[in-house]
Design a protein around this motif. Structure first.
Motif, PDB file in Angstrom:
ATOM      1  N   TRP A 145      -5.593  -0.406  -1.426  1.00 13.32           N
ATOM      2  CA  TRP A 145      -6.221   0.229  -0.267  1.00 13.32           C
ATOM      3  C   TRP A 145      -7.478  -0.544   0.133  1.00 13.32           C
ATOM      4  O   TRP A 145      -7.768  -0.725   1.309  1.00 13.32           O
ATOM      5  CB  TRP A 145      -6.567   1.671  -0.621  1.00 13.32           C
ATOM      6  CG  TRP A 145      -6.622   2.587   0.565  1.00 13.32           C
ATOM      7  CD1 TRP A 145      -6.319   2.273   1.854  1.00 13.32           C
ATOM      8  CD2 TRP A 145      -6.987   3.969   0.574  1.00 13.32           C
ATOM      9  NE1 TRP A 145      -6.478   3.374   2.669  1.00 13.32           N
ATOM     10  CE2 TRP A 145      -6.883   4.416   1.900  1.00 13.32           C
ATOM     11  CE3 TRP A 145      -7.381   4.854  -0.420  1.00 13.32           C
ATOM     12  CZ2 TRP A 145      -7.178   5.731   2.270  1.00 13.32           C
ATOM     13  CZ3 TRP A 145      -7.673   6.163  -0.058  1.00 13.32           C
ATOM     14  CH2 TRP A 145      -7.566   6.600   1.281  1.00 13.32           C
ATOM     15  N   ARG A 146      -8.224  -0.977  -0.876  1.00 10.92           N
ATOM     16  CA  ARG A 146      -9.443  -1.741  -0.607  1.00 10.92           C
ATOM     17  C   ARG A 146      -9.114  -3.096  -0.012  1.00 10.92           C
ATOM     18  O   ARG A 146      -9.806  -3.597   0.875  1.00 10.92           O
ATOM     19  CB  ARG A 146     -10.220  -1.898  -1.918  1.00 10.92           C
ATOM     20  CG  ARG A 146     -11.490  -2.718  -1.787  1.00 10.92           C
ATOM     21  CD  ARG A 146     -12.537  -2.002  -0.989  1.00 10.92           C
ATOM     22  NE  ARG A 146     -13.784  -2.753  -0.907  1.00 10.92           N
ATOM     23  CZ  ARG A 146     -14.848  -2.335  -0.261  1.00 10.92           C
ATOM     24  NH1 ARG A 146     -14.812  -1.172   0.354  1.00 10.92           N
ATOM     25  NH2 ARG A 146     -15.943  -3.066  -0.216  1.00 10.92           N
ATOM     26  N   PHE A 164      -5.077  10.489  -0.183  1.00 10.57           N
ATOM     27  CA  PHE A 164      -4.361   9.217  -0.031  1.00 10.57           C
ATOM     28  C   PHE A 164      -3.404   9.233   1.155  1.00 10.57           C
ATOM     29  O   PHE A 164      -3.217   8.214   1.834  1.00 10.57           O
ATOM     30  CB  PHE A 164      -3.583   8.899  -1.305  1.00 10.57           C
ATOM     31  CG  PHE A 164      -4.443   8.398  -2.431  1.00 10.57           C
ATOM     32  CD1 PHE A 164      -5.229   7.274  -2.264  1.00 10.57           C
ATOM     33  CD2 PHE A 164      -4.470   9.051  -3.647  1.00 10.57           C
ATOM     34  CE1 PHE A 164      -6.031   6.804  -3.299  1.00 10.57           C
ATOM     35  CE2 PHE A 164      -5.262   8.588  -4.686  1.00 10.57           C
ATOM     36  CZ  PHE A 164      -6.049   7.462  -4.514  1.00 10.57           C
ATOM     37  N   ARG A 215      -2.791   8.066   6.314  1.00  3.74           N
ATOM     38  CA  ARG A 215      -1.565   7.348   6.650  1.00  3.74           C
ATOM     39  C   ARG A 215      -0.608   8.210   7.464  1.00  3.74           C
ATOM     40  O   ARG A 215       0.174   7.699   8.267  1.00  3.74           O
ATOM     41  CB  ARG A 215      -0.869   6.868   5.378  1.00  3.74           C
ATOM     42  CG  ARG A 215      -1.711   5.903   4.566  1.00  3.74           C
ATOM     43  CD  ARG A 215      -0.967   5.381   3.355  1.00  3.74           C
ATOM     44  NE  ARG A 215       0.253   4.669   3.754  1.00  3.74           N
ATOM     45  CZ  ARG A 215       0.292   3.438   4.236  1.00  3.74           C
ATOM     46  NH1 ARG A 215      -0.840   2.771   4.388  1.00  3.74           N
ATOM     47  NH2 ARG A 215       1.421   2.874   4.562  1.00  3.74           N
ATOM     48  N   LEU A 242       0.826  -1.204   0.000  1.00  4.00           N
ATOM     49  CA  LEU A 242       0.000   0.000   0.000  1.00  4.00           C
ATOM     50  C   LEU A 242       0.860   1.254   0.000  1.00  4.00           C
ATOM     51  O   LEU A 242       0.613   2.207  -0.747  1.00  4.00           O
ATOM     52  CB  LEU A 242      -0.930  -0.009   1.221  1.00  4.00           C
ATOM     53  CG  LEU A 242      -1.851   1.210   1.365  1.00  4.00           C
ATOM     54  CD1 LEU A 242      -2.712   1.379   0.128  1.00  4.00           C
ATOM     55  CD2 LEU A 242      -2.716   1.061   2.607  1.00  4.00           C
ATOM     56  N   THR A 256       1.235   3.974  -3.006  1.00  6.38           N
ATOM     57  CA  THR A 256       0.975   5.386  -2.721  1.00  6.38           C
ATOM     58  C   THR A 256       2.136   6.249  -3.185  1.00  6.38           C
ATOM     59  O   THR A 256       1.945   7.285  -3.843  1.00  6.38           O
ATOM     60  CB  THR A 256       0.728   5.599  -1.216  1.00  6.38           C
ATOM     61  OG1 THR A 256      -0.333   4.763  -0.761  1.00  6.38           O
ATOM     62  CG2 THR A 256       0.372   7.058  -0.930  1.00  6.38           C
ATOM     63  N   LEU A 286     -10.297   7.798   7.363  1.00  7.58           N
ATOM     64  CA  LEU A 286     -10.425   7.133   6.074  1.00  7.58           C
ATOM     65  C   LEU A 286     -11.556   7.753   5.265  1.00  7.58           C
ATOM     66  O   LEU A 286     -11.429   7.971   4.048  1.00  7.58           O
ATOM     67  CB  LEU A 286     -10.666   5.639   6.272  1.00  7.58           C
ATOM     68  CG  LEU A 286     -10.550   4.760   5.022  1.00  7.58           C
ATOM     69  CD1 LEU A 286      -9.208   4.966   4.340  1.00  7.58           C
ATOM     70  CD2 LEU A 286     -10.752   3.299   5.394  1.00  7.58           C
TER      71      LEU A 286
END
Length: 395
Positions: free
Chosen positions: A89-90, A233, A237, A31, A35, A175
């Motif tokens: 991400w999913r 995005f 994080r 992930l 990104t 999120l």
């Protein structure tokens, strides 16, 4: 226009650098890798689309408008990376994720090849740095190349919006905020960039001239859209660890009064490193050093001082816990004073356990530090210390 896109590229590159601050850990996380790749490709698209960069690329290659397929190919790769990022991400079964990613790469890889082939067959000998899409809107092969890269980018944007909208019903908190930012960026991209490009090109097909939509409106809108999507995005994080770092910095600062009071007796070795240590590392070392000092001061704890100050605090209307913390602060300060004066430890030693040693996190030490800062040892406490000390020595 170059300044706008260079600024957007710099901000995107900064976001990627922050995410990639720990390369070893980053490369193990698909992930984070996806990104960083998406943000990096977005930055490259902006750098390559700037008129100044296009002029340099065309001069270096000796091919007029060589920067066009380069930029459009990177934009297609960026669109693909956004879809791949959303797929990671999913989440889901690894095999399904792998198959979906492979399909995206295959589709957009083929699109990039077609863009290059169309450019090779097109007659585009006049260099255009800012208005290539509209200038060649009616030129065979260049016309199809322009439509293809816009369609490829549009498909990725619409799919991304649809996935975010579907996922929005299932998530909350940061999120959800990130998804809303991505959708906002996608909307800006669709309306401000893609619709403006389509309108300007269609106007050329109809014999009109709306080039300003492509040359003046689309670039800043694309920059804003990319920044919003990148924020969506990266925010989920980066914000949690940023909050954790901020809390660690706050606790480290709040422990300063306690550390100042007991640091003379701490023998905890200072870890390697300096100011570049993370806030969590600095807080952890200070906690260890303080606990080491508390252990060294335990033989000097005077229960008489603690009980005297506690009773006085209770009579003053303090709660039981507040009175306990005030009394512990007074006892600790008295112990630090006696240890600094190289007095003999009390006999028999106190068996009292500080509240800060009963809790697992730093909250107990922070409370003790606050009490130390608010209630220094009074003369009454010191007199009690002398009397209690004498009582122990003659007992």
């Amino acid at each position: 226009m170059s300044l706008v896109v260079y600024l957007a590229a710099a901000l995107l590159a900064l976001a990627a650098a922050v995410l990639f601050r720990r390369p070893r850990a980053t490369t193990r996380n698909p992930l984070t890798v996806s990104t960083c790749m998406s943000i990096t490709l977005g930055a490259l698209v902006f750098v390559c689309s700037a008129p100044m960069t296009l002029a340099v690329v065309n001069d270096l290659t000796g091919v007029p408008n060589f920067g066009a397929p380069l930029t459009y190919g990177l934009l297609s790769a960026y669109s693909c990376s956004l879809l791949i990022l959303l797929i990671h991400w999913r989440g889901g079964p690894p095999e399904r994720v792998r198959r979906t990613v492979l399909r995206c790469v295959t589709a957009y890889g083929a699109l990039i090849v077609v863009i290059v082939v169309l450019f090779v067959h097109a007659d585009a000998d006049v260099e255009r740095l800012a208005d290539l899409d509209t200038y060649y809107a009616t030129t065979p092969f260049m016309r199809e190349m322009t439509v293809l890269y816009l369609v490829g980018h549009g498909v990725a944007t619409v799919v991304m919006c649809a996935l975010c909208l579907k996922w929005l019903r299932e998530v909350t908190g940061l999120l959800r905020t990130g998804l809303l930012l991505i959708m906002a960026g996608s909307a800006v991209d669709l309306v401000g960039f893609q619709l403006a490009k389509y309108t300007a090109v269609a106007a050329r097909w109809a014999g009109g001239d709306l080039d300003f939509l492509s040359t003046s409106l689309a670039p800043p809108m694309a920059s804003l859209a990319a920044l919003l999507c990148s924020a969506g995005f990266t925010l989920p994080r980066l914000l949690p660890p940023a909050r954790a770092h901020w809390r660690c910095l706050g606790d480290h600062r709040r422990l300063r009064p306690l550390w100042t009071r007991v640091r003379s007796v701490s023998v905890a070795p200072r870890p390697p490193g300096g100011w570049w240590q993370s806030p969590r590392q600095r807080l952890h070392w200070r906690e260890v050093a303080i606990h080491d000092a508390l252990l060294a001061l335990a033989p000097y704890f005077d229960d008489g001082v603690r009980e005297r100050v506690r009773d006085s605090a209770v009579r003053a209307g303090r709660s039981a816990h507040e009175a306990r913390m005030t009394a512990e602060a007074a006892m600790l300060t008295d112990a630090a004073r006696r240890a600094a004066a190289r007095e003999q430890p009390l006999e028999p030693p106190s068996t009292y356990r500080l509240y800060a040693t009963e809790v697992s996190d730093s909250s107990g030490l922070v409370e003790l530090a606050h009490a130390v800062r608010q209630s220094p040892v009074s003369d009454t406490a010191r007199e009690g210390t002398v009397r209690t000390s004498h009582g122990f020595n003659h007992g």
